[in-house]
Write a protein that holds these residues in place. Structure first.
Motif, PDB file in Angstrom:
ATOM      1  N   HIS A 170       0.918  -1.244   0.044  1.00  0.00           N
ATOM      2  CA  HIS A 170       0.630   0.178  -0.115  1.00  0.00           C
ATOM      3  C   HIS A 170       0.722   1.391  -0.074  1.00  0.00           C
ATOM      4  CE1 HIS A 170      -3.666  -2.953   1.682  1.00  0.00           C
ATOM      5  NE2 HIS A 170      -3.749  -2.437   0.796  1.00  0.00           N
ATOM      6  N   ILE A 171       1.832   1.021   0.894  1.00  0.00           N
ATOM      7  CA  ILE A 171       3.061   2.862   1.014  1.00  0.00           C
ATOM      8  C   ILE A 171       3.235   2.666  -0.487  1.00  0.00           C
ATOM      9  CG2 ILE A 171       4.303   3.933   2.337  1.00  0.00           C
ATOM     10  CD1 ILE A 171       4.754   1.233   3.615  1.00  0.00           C
ATOM     11  N   ASP A 172       3.306   1.568  -1.624  1.00  0.00           N
ATOM     12  CA  ASP A 172       4.004   1.358  -2.926  1.00  0.00           C
ATOM     13  C   ASP A 172       3.890   2.533  -3.955  1.00  0.00           C
ATOM     14  OD1 ASP A 172       4.408   1.260  -5.512  1.00  0.00           O
ATOM     15  OD2 ASP A 172       2.273   0.429  -6.060  1.00  0.00           O
ATOM     16  N   ALA A 173       5.066   4.078  -3.026  1.00  0.00           N
ATOM     17  CA  ALA A 173       4.512   5.238  -3.833  1.00  0.00           C
ATOM     18  C   ALA A 173       4.508   5.453  -5.263  1.00  0.00           C
ATOM     19  CB  ALA A 173       6.606   5.954  -3.542  1.00  0.00           C
ATOM     20  N   ALA A 174       3.516   7.112  -5.286  1.00  0.00           N
ATOM     21  CA  ALA A 174       3.458   7.347  -6.743  1.00  0.00           C
ATOM     22  C   ALA A 174       4.699   7.980  -7.202  1.00  0.00           C
ATOM     23  CB  ALA A 174       2.731   8.294  -6.851  1.00  0.00           C
ATOM     24  N   PRO A 175       4.799   7.358  -8.998  1.00  0.00           N
ATOM     25  CA  PRO A 175       5.978   7.891  -9.739  1.00  0.00           C
ATOM     26  C   PRO A 175       5.630   9.051  -9.288  1.00  0.00           C
ATOM     27  CG  PRO A 175       3.825   6.976 -10.763  1.00  0.00           C
ATOM     28  CD  PRO A 175       3.600   7.021  -9.398  1.00  0.00           C
ATOM     29  N   PRO A 176       6.409  10.110 -10.272  1.00  0.00           N
ATOM     30  CA  PRO A 176       7.026  11.483  -9.762  1.00  0.00           C
ATOM     31  C   PRO A 176       6.054  11.891 -11.397  1.00  0.00           C
ATOM     32  CG  PRO A 176       8.941  10.719 -11.346  1.00  0.00           C
ATOM     33  CD  PRO A 176       7.597   9.181 -10.103  1.00  0.00           C
ATOM     34  N   ALA A 177       5.302  12.780 -11.787  1.00  0.00           N
ATOM     35  CA  ALA A 177       4.679  13.327 -12.181  1.00  0.00           C
ATOM     36  C   ALA A 177       4.936  13.958 -13.086  1.00  0.00           C
ATOM     37  CB  ALA A 177       3.086  14.832 -11.908  1.00  0.00           C
ATOM     38  N   PRO A 178       4.447  13.891 -14.858  1.00  0.00           N
ATOM     39  CA  PRO A 178       5.056  14.469 -15.790  1.00  0.00           C
ATOM     40  C   PRO A 178       4.901  15.688 -15.847  1.00  0.00           C
ATOM     41  CG  PRO A 178       3.722  13.478 -16.072  1.00  0.00           C
ATOM     42  CD  PRO A 178       2.949  13.391 -14.420  1.00  0.00           C
ATOM     43  N   THR A 179       5.786  16.754 -16.854  1.00  0.00           N
ATOM     44  CA  THR A 179       5.954  18.020 -16.828  1.00  0.00           C
ATOM     45  C   THR A 179       5.305  18.604 -18.257  1.00  0.00           C
ATOM     46  OG1 THR A 179       7.768  18.845 -16.598  1.00  0.00           O
ATOM     47  CG2 THR A 179       6.446  19.058 -14.716  1.00  0.00           C
ATOM     48  N   GLY A 180       5.195  20.166 -18.427  1.00  0.00           N
ATOM     49  CA  GLY A 180       5.272  20.244 -20.376  1.00  0.00           C
ATOM     50  C   GLY A 180       4.093  19.024 -20.468  1.00  0.00           C
ATOM     51  N   GLU A 181       3.997  19.333 -22.168  1.00  0.00           N
ATOM     52  CA  GLU A 181       3.092  18.659 -23.115  1.00  0.00           C
ATOM     53  C   GLU A 181       2.637  17.265 -21.892  1.00  0.00           C
ATOM     54  OE1 GLU A 181       2.263  17.879 -27.543  1.00  0.00           O
ATOM     55  OE2 GLU A 181       3.800  18.895 -26.653  1.00  0.00           O
ATOM     56  N   LYS A 182       3.517  16.507 -21.960  1.00  0.00           N
ATOM     57  CA  LYS A 182       3.502  14.869 -21.338  1.00  0.00           C
ATOM     58  C   LYS A 182       1.655  15.281 -20.257  1.00  0.00           C
ATOM     59  CE  LYS A 182       4.794  10.216 -21.151  1.00  0.00           C
ATOM     60  NZ  LYS A 182       4.594   9.168 -19.902  1.00  0.00           N
ATOM     61  N   ALA A 183       1.947  15.977 -19.549  1.00  0.00           N
ATOM     62  CA  ALA A 183       1.170  16.463 -18.051  1.00  0.00           C
ATOM     63  C   ALA A 183      -0.398  17.311 -19.313  1.00  0.00           C
ATOM     64  CB  ALA A 183       1.624  17.137 -17.538  1.00  0.00           C
ATOM     65  N   THR A 184      -0.494  17.140 -19.625  1.00  0.00           N
ATOM     66  CA  THR A 184      -1.716  18.084 -20.648  1.00  0.00           C
ATOM     67  C   THR A 184      -2.552  16.787 -21.649  1.00  0.00           C
ATOM     68  OG1 THR A 184       0.001  19.906 -20.917  1.00  0.00           O
ATOM     69  CG2 THR A 184      -1.991  20.277 -21.845  1.00  0.00           C
ATOM     70  N   CYS A 185      -3.931  17.310 -20.856  1.00  0.00           N
ATOM     71  CA  CYS A 185      -5.107  16.248 -21.778  1.00  0.00           C
ATOM     72  C   CYS A 185      -5.065  16.245 -23.246  1.00  0.00           C
ATOM     73  CB  CYS A 185      -6.267  16.450 -20.847  1.00  0.00           C
ATOM     74  SG  CYS A 185      -7.563  16.043 -21.612  1.00  0.00           S
ATOM     75  N   SER A 186      -4.714  16.002 -23.833  1.00  0.00           N
ATOM     76  CA  SER A 186      -5.436  15.815 -25.087  1.00  0.00           C
ATOM     77  C   SER A 186      -6.344  15.909 -26.029  1.00  0.00           C
ATOM     78  CB  SER A 186      -4.675  14.853 -26.054  1.00  0.00           C
ATOM     79  OG  SER A 186      -5.314  13.835 -25.202  1.00  0.00           O
ATOM     80  N   ARG A 187      -7.002  16.157 -24.817  1.00  0.00           N
ATOM     81  CA  ARG A 187      -9.222  16.247 -25.060  1.00  0.00           C
ATOM     82  C   ARG A 187      -8.987  17.991 -24.878  1.00  0.00           C
ATOM     83  NH1 ARG A 187     -12.442  10.956 -23.722  1.00  0.00           N
ATOM     84  NH2 ARG A 187     -10.907   9.380 -24.872  1.00  0.00           N
ATOM     85  N   CYS A 188      -8.506  18.614 -23.419  1.00  0.00           N
ATOM     86  CA  CYS A 188      -9.351  19.396 -23.106  1.00  0.00           C
ATOM     87  C   CYS A 188      -8.244  20.459 -22.924  1.00  0.00           C
ATOM     88  CB  CYS A 188     -10.294  19.204 -21.635  1.00  0.00           C
ATOM     89  SG  CYS A 188      -9.502  18.666 -20.186  1.00  0.00           S
ATOM     90  N   LYS A 189      -7.264  19.991 -22.908  1.00  0.00           N
ATOM     91  CA  LYS A 189      -6.055  20.921 -22.864  1.00  0.00           C
ATOM     92  C   LYS A 189      -5.519  21.470 -21.240  1.00  0.00           C
ATOM     93  CE  LYS A 189      -5.378  20.800 -26.762  1.00  0.00           C
ATOM     94  NZ  LYS A 189      -4.201  19.219 -27.503  1.00  0.00           N
ATOM     95  N   SER A 190      -6.636  20.067 -20.381  1.00  0.00           N
ATOM     96  CA  SER A 190      -6.119  20.914 -18.405  1.00  0.00           C
ATOM     97  C   SER A 190      -4.781  19.835 -17.943  1.00  0.00           C
ATOM     98  CB  SER A 190      -7.843  20.232 -17.521  1.00  0.00           C
ATOM     99  OG  SER A 190      -8.938  21.068 -17.870  1.00  0.00           O
ATOM    100  N   ARG A 191      -4.886  20.170 -16.570  1.00  0.00           N
ATOM    101  CA  ARG A 191      -3.989  18.671 -16.457  1.00  0.00           C
ATOM    102  C   ARG A 191      -4.063  17.852 -15.993  1.00  0.00           C
ATOM    103  NH1 ARG A 191      -0.209  19.948 -13.635  1.00  0.00           N
ATOM    104  NH2 ARG A 191      -1.145  18.357 -11.920  1.00  0.00           N
ATOM    105  N   LEU A 192      -2.944  17.003 -16.517  1.00  0.00           N
ATOM    106  CA  LEU A 192      -3.546  15.191 -16.190  1.00  0.00           C
ATOM    107  C   LEU A 192      -2.514  15.219 -14.626  1.00  0.00           C
ATOM    108  CD1 LEU A 192      -1.907  14.083 -19.419  1.00  0.00           C
ATOM    109  CD2 LEU A 192      -4.509  14.352 -18.781  1.00  0.00           C
ATOM    110  N   GLU A 193      -3.259  14.123 -13.771  1.00  0.00           N
ATOM    111  CA  GLU A 193      -2.140  14.174 -12.665  1.00  0.00           C
ATOM    112  C   GLU A 193      -2.107  12.504 -12.568  1.00  0.00           C
ATOM    113  OE1 GLU A 193      -5.172  15.690  -9.829  1.00  0.00           O
ATOM    114  OE2 GLU A 193      -6.819  13.650  -9.944  1.00  0.00           O
ATOM    115  N   VAL A 194      -1.412  12.217 -11.385  1.00  0.00           N
ATOM    116  CA  VAL A 194      -0.893  10.835 -11.663  1.00  0.00           C
ATOM    117  C   VAL A 194      -2.319   9.832 -10.535  1.00  0.00           C
ATOM    118  CG1 VAL A 194       0.132   9.079 -10.559  1.00  0.00           C
ATOM    119  CG2 VAL A 194       1.454  11.172 -11.640  1.00  0.00           C
ATOM    120  N   ARG A 195      -2.568   8.897 -11.444  1.00  0.00           N
ATOM    121  CA  ARG A 195      -3.730   8.212 -10.716  1.00  0.00           C
ATOM    122  C   ARG A 195      -3.477   6.164 -10.286  1.00  0.00           C
ATOM    123  NH1 ARG A 195      -8.208  10.608 -12.586  1.00  0.00           N
ATOM    124  NH2 ARG A 195      -8.920  12.580 -12.467  1.00  0.00           N
ATOM    125  N   LYS A 196      -3.547   6.164  -9.565  1.00  0.00           N
ATOM    126  CA  LYS A 196      -3.593   4.796  -9.198  1.00  0.00           C
ATOM    127  C   LYS A 196      -5.157   3.443  -9.502  1.00  0.00           C
ATOM    128  CE  LYS A 196      -0.995   1.413  -7.412  1.00  0.00           C
ATOM    129  NZ  LYS A 196      -0.375   0.420  -5.980  1.00  0.00           N
TER     130      LYS A 196
END
Ligand SMILES: [Zn+2]
Ligand SMILES: [Zn+2]
Length: 88
Positions: free
Chosen positions: A41-67
């Motif tokens: 359960h402590i299995d840490a979240a990977p680092p959030a990406p930045t720039g274009e990789k963190a931008t939603c391709s549909r609505c241009k909002s930010r993407l967040e790391v989810r499990k």
């Protein structure tokens, strides 16, 4: 006869009565399994990406790391309005 799922030892009959709902031979083995589950359960979240990789391709909002059930992925912060996801 049952085998302990933690240490592989045979479970004595009186133990089966003590922990009827588990396949574990002793309190120590139960602790061990609980400890292992905690670590998963402590299995840490990977680092959030930045720039274009963190931008939603549909609505241009930010993407967040989810499990999810299959592991970590990027999901739109406008979820459930936008269900776009990306591989990390
Ligand atoms: Zn055991
Ligand atoms: Zn989006």
């Amino acid at each position: 006869m049952s085998i302990c799922t933690n240490c592989g030892n045979e479970i004595p009959n009186q133990r089966l009565d003590l922990f009827p709902e588990t396949n574990l031979c002793s309190a120590k083995c139960i602790e061990n399994i609980i400890e292992n589950e905690k670590n998963v359960h402590i299995d840490a979240a990977p680092p959030a990406p930045t720039g274009e990789k963190a931008t939603c391709s549909r609505c241009k909002s930010r993407l967040e790391v989810r499990k999810g059930p299959t592991g970590w992925f990027l999901g739109c912060t406008r979820y459930p309005m936008c269900k776009a996801t990306k591989q990390l």
